[in-house]
Scaffold this active site. Structure first.
Site, PDB file in Angstrom:
ATOM      1  N   GLY A 157       0.828  -1.201   0.000  1.00  0.00           N
ATOM      2  CA  GLY A 157       0.000   0.000   0.000  1.00  0.00           C
ATOM      3  C   GLY A 157       0.855   1.241   0.000  1.00  0.00           C
ATOM      4  N   GLY A 163       2.731   2.311   5.317  1.00  0.00           N
ATOM      5  CA  GLY A 163       3.853   1.418   5.645  1.00  0.00           C
ATOM      6  C   GLY A 163       4.656   1.952   6.815  1.00  0.00           C
ATOM      7  CB  CYS A 181       3.106  -0.127  -6.983  1.00  0.00           C
ATOM      8  SG  CYS A 181       2.978  -1.814  -7.560  1.00  0.00           S
ATOM      9  CD  GLU A 210       2.439   5.764  -5.572  1.00  0.00           C
ATOM     10  OE1 GLU A 210       1.997   5.887  -4.416  1.00  0.00           O
ATOM     11  OE2 GLU A 210       2.753   4.676  -6.059  1.00  0.00           O
TER      12      GLU A 210
HETATM   13  P1  NDP Z   1      -3.259   2.257   1.528  1.00  0.00           P
HETATM   14  O1  NDP Z   1      -1.936   2.276   2.181  1.00  0.00           O
HETATM   15  O2  NDP Z   1      -4.187   3.369   1.795  1.00  0.00           O
HETATM   16  O3  NDP Z   1      -4.060   0.935   1.932  1.00  0.00           O
HETATM   17  C1  NDP Z   1      -3.507  -0.349   1.794  1.00  0.00           C
HETATM   18  C2  NDP Z   1      -4.124  -1.264   2.832  1.00  0.00           C
HETATM   19  O4  NDP Z   1      -3.702  -0.857   4.137  1.00  0.00           O
HETATM   20  C3  NDP Z   1      -5.644  -1.233   2.852  1.00  0.00           C
HETATM   21  O5  NDP Z   1      -6.137  -2.506   3.147  1.00  0.00           O
HETATM   22  C4  NDP Z   1      -5.927  -0.261   3.987  1.00  0.00           C
HETATM   23  O6  NDP Z   1      -7.197  -0.397   4.547  1.00  0.00           O
HETATM   24  C5  NDP Z   1      -4.850  -0.665   4.966  1.00  0.00           C
HETATM   25  N1  NDP Z   1      -4.526   0.336   5.973  1.00  0.00           N
HETATM   26  C6  NDP Z   1      -4.775   1.670   5.949  1.00  0.00           C
HETATM   27  N2  NDP Z   1      -4.294   2.265   7.071  1.00  0.00           N
HETATM   28  C7  NDP Z   1      -3.746   1.279   7.815  1.00  0.00           C
HETATM   29  C8  NDP Z   1      -3.071   1.251   9.076  1.00  0.00           C
HETATM   30  N3  NDP Z   1      -2.877   2.361   9.788  1.00  0.00           N
HETATM   31  N4  NDP Z   1      -2.611   0.075   9.536  1.00  0.00           N
HETATM   32  C9  NDP Z   1      -2.781  -1.056   8.816  1.00  0.00           C
HETATM   33  N5  NDP Z   1      -3.420  -1.094   7.624  1.00  0.00           N
HETATM   34  C10 NDP Z   1      -3.878   0.054   7.123  1.00  0.00           C
HETATM   35  O7  NDP Z   1      -2.998   2.084  -0.016  1.00  0.00           O
HETATM   36  P2  NDP Z   1      -4.062   1.985  -1.198  1.00  0.00           P
HETATM   37  O8  NDP Z   1      -5.016   0.872  -0.948  1.00  0.00           O
HETATM   38  O9  NDP Z   1      -4.625   3.316  -1.459  1.00  0.00           O
HETATM   39  O10 NDP Z   1      -3.124   1.528  -2.415  1.00  0.00           O
HETATM   40  C11 NDP Z   1      -2.388   2.435  -3.144  1.00  0.00           C
HETATM   41  C12 NDP Z   1      -0.936   2.426  -2.729  1.00  0.00           C
HETATM   42  O11 NDP Z   1      -0.434   1.113  -2.764  1.00  0.00           O
HETATM   43  C13 NDP Z   1      -0.066   3.208  -3.667  1.00  0.00           C
HETATM   44  O12 NDP Z   1       0.875   3.977  -2.945  1.00  0.00           O
HETATM   45  C14 NDP Z   1       0.653   2.135  -4.462  1.00  0.00           C
HETATM   46  O13 NDP Z   1       1.853   2.505  -5.018  1.00  0.00           O
HETATM   47  C15 NDP Z   1       0.801   1.069  -3.451  1.00  0.00           C
HETATM   48  N6  NDP Z   1       0.973  -0.224  -4.098  1.00  0.00           N
HETATM   49  C16 NDP Z   1       2.204  -0.815  -4.028  1.00  0.00           C
HETATM   50  C17 NDP Z   1       2.455  -2.012  -4.676  1.00  0.00           C
HETATM   51  C18 NDP Z   1       3.781  -2.673  -4.546  1.00  0.00           C
HETATM   52  O14 NDP Z   1       3.829  -3.882  -4.684  1.00  0.00           O
HETATM   53  N7  NDP Z   1       4.858  -1.963  -4.292  1.00  0.00           N
HETATM   54  C19 NDP Z   1       1.420  -2.670  -5.490  1.00  0.00           C
HETATM   55  C20 NDP Z   1       0.163  -1.976  -5.474  1.00  0.00           C
HETATM   56  C21 NDP Z   1      -0.033  -0.793  -4.795  1.00  0.00           C
HETATM   57  P3  NDP Z   1      -8.406   0.551   4.041  1.00  0.00           P
HETATM   58  O15 NDP Z   1      -8.625   0.232   2.615  1.00  0.00           O
HETATM   59  O16 NDP Z   1      -9.523   0.150   4.909  1.00  0.00           O
HETATM   60  O17 NDP Z   1      -7.970   1.978   4.254  1.00  0.00           O
END
Ligand code: NDP
Length: 491
Positions: free
Chosen positions: A229, A234, A284, A381
Site C-alpha cells: 500500500g 507502511g 505501483c 506518486e
Molecule cells: P493504503 O496504504 O491506503 O491501503 C492499503 C491497505 O492498508 C488497505 O487494506 C488499507 O485499509 C490498509 N490500511 C490503511 N491504514 C492502515 C493502518 N494504519 N494500519 C494497517 N493497515 C492500514 O494504499 P491503497 O489501498 O490506497 O493503495 C495504493 C498504494 O499502494 C499506492 O501507494 C501504491 O503505489 C501502493 N501499491 C504498491 C504495490 C507494490 O507492490 N509496491 C502494489 C500496489 C499498490 P483501508 O482500505 O480500509 O484503508
C-alpha cells in the site's frame, strides 16, 4: 435492485461484524450504482480471527506441504473456471478495463500453481562443519499467524501472492483487504474455502485500515505482517508493529522510463502508453516519468501526444475502453490537485488534464513536459493517468534524473546499445529494471519489490515469497559423542 450484504469469514464461518455496522461501495465508473454492504470490522473481530488462526496453526503446519499444494492447485482450477465472472466483478468494483482484470485473475492462477509446486521444494541448505562428526543444515519452518494487508489495485492478484505463499509454508492467515475491494476479497476467500482450506487457516476481516489494520498489526499473537500500500501507511505499520514481528512492506514509487537516442521509438511509445495509462496509472509500477534523450525528445513528445489523443476513456466493461475510472472520489480529487500543481510549478500541460463531467471518477490521460526534479509532479506518486517528460543530455544524466526521487520500485530503458542497457542495470536504484519493455509486467516466479522508500527489503513471490513466510532455522547435529567447541577445538 436490492443491495447484497457481504459477510466476514472467521473460523470457517461467514458472519457479521461485532460492531453491527456496515459500509457501502459504489461502481467507480457509475457512482449511482451501489455494489453492496460490507462489514465494518472492529477490534473484537480481529481478536476472534487471530484466535481462530492460532487454533488452526498446529494442525495446518503438520499437513505435508505437497498436500497443502494440492489445495492450492484446486484454487488455481476454480479461479480458471470463474475467471471471466471474477474479471467482470473486479472491473465493476475498482474500474480497470476487462483485459487487465482478466490479467489480474491470471496472475493469481499463476501464483497458485507456482506456490503449489513450492510444496515439493521449500528448500533449506546443507553444508559442512568446521568440526568432525558434526552435521550442519537449515530447515524452513512456518512463522505462525500472519497478517496480509492489501490494496485495491490488484484486488485478487496481491492477496493471492501473499496468502498462497503464507499457506504453502504452513502459516495461518488473517486477511485484511482494501475497503475499496471487499467483493473481490470475498470471492477469493469463497474459492479458498471451496478448494478445501480448513477452517481457521484463512480468516478475513473487512473494515477500516485505521481500526482493523492497526489492531491486527499491533496484535501480540501476529508473527508477521505482509503489507502492500501507500508509503505513509507502511511507515505507520513499522511504528505500530513493535519488535518480534517480521514486516514486509511493498509501497509506492515514481517509476522512470529512459528513452535513448538510439531507441526504437515506436516500441518505446507502446511501452510508455501502457506503463503510464494502463490501470488508469494506478499501479505501483506505473511509468509516471519519461526521461528522453534531447536528440529525440521533440519527436517522441509529438508521437506520445498523438497516441494519447486516440485513447478512449470510459467504463472498463466496454470492449472499446482503453482507460477506466479512478478508484474513488478522493483519488479523482488528488489527481486533479496534482494537475493544477504541475501547471503552477511551471511544467507545461501538453495534453489532457480535464476532469470530465461524467457519473464516474474519471480524469483525462494527461501529459506534462518540462518537468524537473524540484517539482512535486516529478517527485510524488500521483497514482493517476498522469505522466511527465523530462529531457536528458546523455545516459549519465538520464540515470541521475531517474534516481533523483525517494522511491525505487521499477525502471526501464529503451536503447539498442548493450552498453547503455548494462550501465542502466547497474546504476538504476530500483528493485526492477526492464530493458526495451515498460515498467510493468512482472512474472510471479521472480522476486518483486523495491528499494529505498518503495520497500522494506523483503521481496514478494518467487523464491523470496517463501523466504519471507518462513523462518530459516539453523540446525547443528553433533554425532561425535563428545563436547566439541566451535572456534576452539580446531586442529
Ligand atoms: P493504503 O496504504 O491506503 O491501503 C492499503 C491497505 O492498508 C488497505 O487494506 C488499507 O485499509 C490498509 N490500511 C490503511 N491504514 C492502515 C493502518 N494504519 N494500519 C494497517 N493497515 C492500514 O494504499 P491503497 O489501498 O490506497 O493503495 C495504493 C498504494 O499502494 C499506492 O501507494 C501504491 O503505489 C501502493 N501499491 C504498491 C504495490 C507494490 O507492490 N509496491 C502494489 C500496489 C499498490 P483501508 O482500505 O480500509 O484503508
Amino acid at each position: 435492485m436490492a443491495v447484497a450484504t457481504y459477510k466476514m469469514y472467521i473460523d470457517g464461518k461467514w458472519g457479521s461484524s461485532n460492531s453491527g455496522e456496515t459500509y457501502t461501495r459504489v461502481n467507480p465508473a457509475n457512482y449511482n450504482q451501489v455494489l453492496g454492504r460490507f462489514q465494518q470490522g472492529n477490534k473484537e473481530d480481529v481478536n476472534k480471527a487471530v484466535d481462530a488462526a492460532e487454533d488452526a496453526f498446529e494442525k495446518w503446519r503438520n499437513v505435508p506441504p505437497p498436500k497443502r499444494g494440492e489445495i492450492l492447485l484446486r484454487v488455481a482450477q476454480l479461479l480458471k473456471e470463474h475467471k471471466e465472472e471474477l474479471a467482470r466483478t473486479m472491473t465493476r468494483e475498482m474500474g480497470k478495463v476487462l483485459m487487465e482484470t482478466r490479467g489480474d485473475v491470471q496472475e493469481a492462477i499463476d501464483t497458485c500453481e507456482l506456490m503449489a509446486g513450492e510444496g515439493r521444494r521449500l528448500f533449506g541448505r546443507t553444508t559442512t562443519s568446521e568440526l568432525r562428526d558434526k552435521f550442519a543444515m537449515t530447515v524452513r519452518l512456518p512463522l505462525g499467524v500472519v497478517a496480509c494487508i492489501t490494496p485495491w489495485n490488484f484486488p485478487i492478484a496481491i492477496p493471492a501472492w501473499k496468502i498462497t505463499a503464507a499457506l504453502i509454508c504452513g502459516n495461518t492467515v488473517v486477511f485484511k483487504p482494501s475497503s475499496d475491494t471487499p467483493i473481490c476479497a470475498t470471492k477469493f476467500i469463497e474459492i479458498l474455502e471451496k478448494a478445501g482450506v480448513p477452517k481457521g487457516v484463512v480468516n478475513m476481516v473487512t473494515g477500516p485500515g485505521g481500526t482493523v489494520g492497526t489492531h491486527l498489526v499491533k496484535h501480540k499473537k501476529v508473527r508477521a505482517v505482509s503489507f502492500t500500500g501507500h508509503k505513509d501507511t507502511g511507515a505507520q505499520i513499522l511504528k505500530d508493529a513493535g519488535i518480534g514481528k517480521k514486516i514486509g512492506l511493498e509501497m509506492g514509487s515514481k517509476n522512470p522510463i529512459i528513452i535513448m537516442d538510439d531507441a526504437d521509438l515506436e516500441l518505446a511509445l507502446d511501452g510508455v502508453v501502457w506503463g503510464a495509462f494502463g490501470t488508469c496509472g494506478q499501479r505501483c509500477t506505473a511509468a509516471s516519468r519519461v526521461i528522453v534523450h534531447k536528440k529525440v525528445k521533440e519527436k517522441f513528445q509529438r508521437m506520445l501526444i498523438e497516441r494519447a489523443k486516440k485513447l478512449r476513456m470510459g467504463d472498463g466493461l466496454h470492449p472499446k475502453t482503453d482507460v477506466g475510472p479512478l478508484v474513488n472520489k478522493a483519488a479523482q480529487e488528488k489527481v486533479a490537485k496534482y494537475i493544477e500543481l504541475g501547471k503552477n510549478e511551471g511544467a507545461k500541460l501538453s495534453y489532457g488534464g480535464k476532469v470530465p463531467k461524467l457519473k464516474g471518477w474519471f480524469v483525462e490521460p494527461t501529459i506534462f513536459t518540462g518537468a524537473s526534479p524540484d517539482m512535486k509532479i516529478f517527485q510524488d506518486e500521483i497514482f493517476g493517468p498522469v505522466t511527465s517528460l523530462t529531457e536528458a543530455r546523455n545516459l549519465d544524466h538520464a540515470i541521475e534524473l531517474a534516481n533523483a526521487v525517494e522511491y525505487g520500485l521499477s525502471s526501464s530503458i529503451y536503447t539498442s546499445n548493450i552498453q547503455n542497457a548494462m550501465k542502466a542495470i547497474k546504476y538504476l536504484e530500483y528493485g526492477l529494471t526492464y530493458v526495451n519493455s515498460s515498467t510493468i509486467g512482472s512474472e510471479v516466479h521472480l522476486p518483486f519489490g523495491g528499494t529505498k522508500a518503495s520497500g522494506s527489503g523483503h521481496k514478494e513471490v518467487g523464491w523470496t515469497g517463501i523466504e519471507f513466510f518462513t523462518d530459516e532455522k539453523t540446525v547443528y547435529i553433533d554425532y561425535s559423542g563428545k563436547l566439541q567447541r566451535a572456534q576452539i577445538d580446531i586442529e
